[in-house]
Each structure stands twice: as C-alpha cells, then as structure tokens.
Scaffold this active site. Structure first.
Site, PDB file in Angstrom:
ATOM      1  N   GLY A  53       0.680  -1.122   0.170  1.00  0.00           N
ATOM      2  CA  GLY A  53       0.136   0.086   0.432  1.00  0.00           C
ATOM      3  C   GLY A  53       0.997   1.002   0.124  1.00  0.00           C
ATOM      4  N   ASN A  54       0.421   1.880   0.175  1.00  0.00           N
ATOM      5  CA  ASN A  54       0.825   3.577   0.494  1.00  0.00           C
ATOM      6  C   ASN A  54       0.231   4.527   1.609  1.00  0.00           C
ATOM      7  OD1 ASN A  54      -0.923   5.514  -0.349  1.00  0.00           O
ATOM      8  ND2 ASN A  54      -0.780   3.786  -2.590  1.00  0.00           N
ATOM      9  N   ARG A  55       1.025   5.860   1.673  1.00  0.00           N
ATOM     10  CA  ARG A  55       0.470   6.429   2.840  1.00  0.00           C
ATOM     11  C   ARG A  55      -0.737   7.301   2.973  1.00  0.00           C
ATOM     12  NH1 ARG A  55       3.900   9.619   5.020  1.00  0.00           N
ATOM     13  NH2 ARG A  55       6.270   9.305   3.708  1.00  0.00           N
TER      14      ARG A  55
END
Ligand code: C5P
Length: 225
Positions: A29-31
């Site tokens: 995923g990412n932030r």
C-alpha cells in the site's frame, strides 16, 4: 433543491491509496489518506455539483452531500472508473494508485516457517488515468496529480499533462515535511497548458478550492458560446 454555480455538473473524484494483495491478509500500500480527494469532493458539492468519490481505503468522515463507492485495489479502481467516468464532466484523479502489484497473490496466508527469504514478483498496473484520457469525450475536464520529490517536480508535472492528455496536473512535493501525504496541509503547483499557479502551504480545503477555480477557468475557456 439547492442551487449553485456547479448545479448539474457531474464530478468524479478518486481518493486514497490502493492496496495490492500479497496474500489473504497482506498487501502493498501507500500512505495516502484520501484527505485531498475528500476535500475536493466536498468543495465541489458545496458549489452544487453532483459528486461521486471512488474511495480507496479511506478512513475519514463522509460528507452527506457526496456519494461514495469503496474500492481497494488498482483493479477495483479501474473497474469503478470505467463505470463512472463516461457520465462525468469533471474527473479529479487524486488517488495514489500503485504502480506495481504482486503478479499472483496467494489465496491463503503465506507461512514464514521454512523460509529465510521471500521474493514477491510484481507487475506494472495499468495507468488508469491515461486510459480514461485516451477515451475522453469533448466537454470532459481531467485533472491528474503528480506526487514528486524535490527539484524538477513542476517539469515532471508538465510532462504528465502532455503525455497523459490532461487539462491540469496538481504537483505536490511529497518529500516536504508537513505537506502532501497524510497531512492536513498541502502546498501545490497547478499546471495547465496556459501556465502555472503556485498555491503556498494551506489547508487542503483551500487547496481544493484553488483546484476547482482552475477547473472553472478551463471550462469557461473551452465553452462554446
Ligand atoms: O505517473 P504518475 O503515477 O505520477 O501519475 C499520477 C497520476 O496518475 C495521478 O493522478 C494518479 O491518480 C494517476 N495514476 C493512475 N493509474 C496508475 C498510476 C497513476 O491513474 N496506475
């Protein structure tokens, strides 16, 4: 019913960050928090637009004036875009879409026993925005985002504008502390064919308003009398 300057305008916003499954319980995923996209959606709703948000893993409060469709992976987002894009007038693609995804996610939970190393093979995801822009019809306004780090960010944004056939690209320097991913503030440069507008650090609500002013200007410039 309420009326506003964007009455009758259908606005599609993508927000958040995609999750690409590794196995039954894990993902890449990412932030991205979804704050920027949600702010754009609420700002458009306040102008009277009919707003749909495709929300990728966003844990934020929701605006009763906005319709939300939850998605998770890039593939989910792509399918939802294919469904919702043809009917919209304005697309704001603020979601942080994974560039790569595991080729063959396991259906069970991977076990650590017996391994001293784990290699996950990834493949590129399709560029959703480029695909949508290629099939756009007259009267649709497309806004992309460019999360870059450091020098040359605006030049990258301009390159994206041309390469992806967009009307505007919102460039933000995600390396700067306090702006960009998962923060309440942002500082951006909005790039269009006509020029660039730098929006100094401020709340994402105000950045959203600046983005919508750009959309307004683009739409009135291209409106046939
Ligand atoms: O090329 P880059 O990933 O920096 O482009 C960012 C823009 O493209 C964003 O608007 C993002 O939502 C969109 N994008 C996309 N599909 C991808 C990757 C990015 O639509 N696979």
């Amino acid at each position: 019913t309420a009326t506003g300057p964007w009455d009758g305008l259908r606005v599609l916003v993508t927000a958040g960050g995609t999750r690409e499954p590794i196995d039954a319980v894990r993902f890449v995923g990412n932030r991205s928090s979804g704050r920027m996209g949600f702010a754009v959606a609420s700002a458009a709703a306040a102008l009277g637009a009919d707003v749909t948000v495709l929300a990728a893993n966003v844990a934020l409060g929701r605006d009763p004036r906005v319709t939300y469709v939850d998605v998770s992976s890039a593939a989910d987002l792509e399918a939802a875009c294919a469904e919702h894009f043809p009917g919209c007038h304005v697309l704001v693609m603020s979601a942080a879409v994974a560039d790569f995804r595991p080729v063959d996610p396991a259906e069970v939970k991977l076990k650590k026993t017996g391994r001293d190393e784990l290699t996950i093979t990834m493949e590129p995801t399709p560029d959703i925005l480029t695909g949508l822009a290629a099939g756009r019809r007259p009267g649709q306004t497309l806004v992309g985002f460019a999360a870059e780090t450091g020098e040359g960010a605006v030049a990258y944004g301009r390159d994206k504008l041309v390469r992806k056939r967009l009307d505007a690209v919102v460039v933000n320097d995600v390396a700067q502390a306090g702006i960009g991913f998962d923060t309440p503030d942002n500082e951006v440069t909005i790039v269009t064919a006509a020029g660039e507008e730098h929006v100094a650090r401020r709340g994402k609500d105000e950045v959203a308003a600046a983005i919508l002013r750009t959309v307004d200007a683009l739409r009135s410039a291209s409106a046939t009398p």
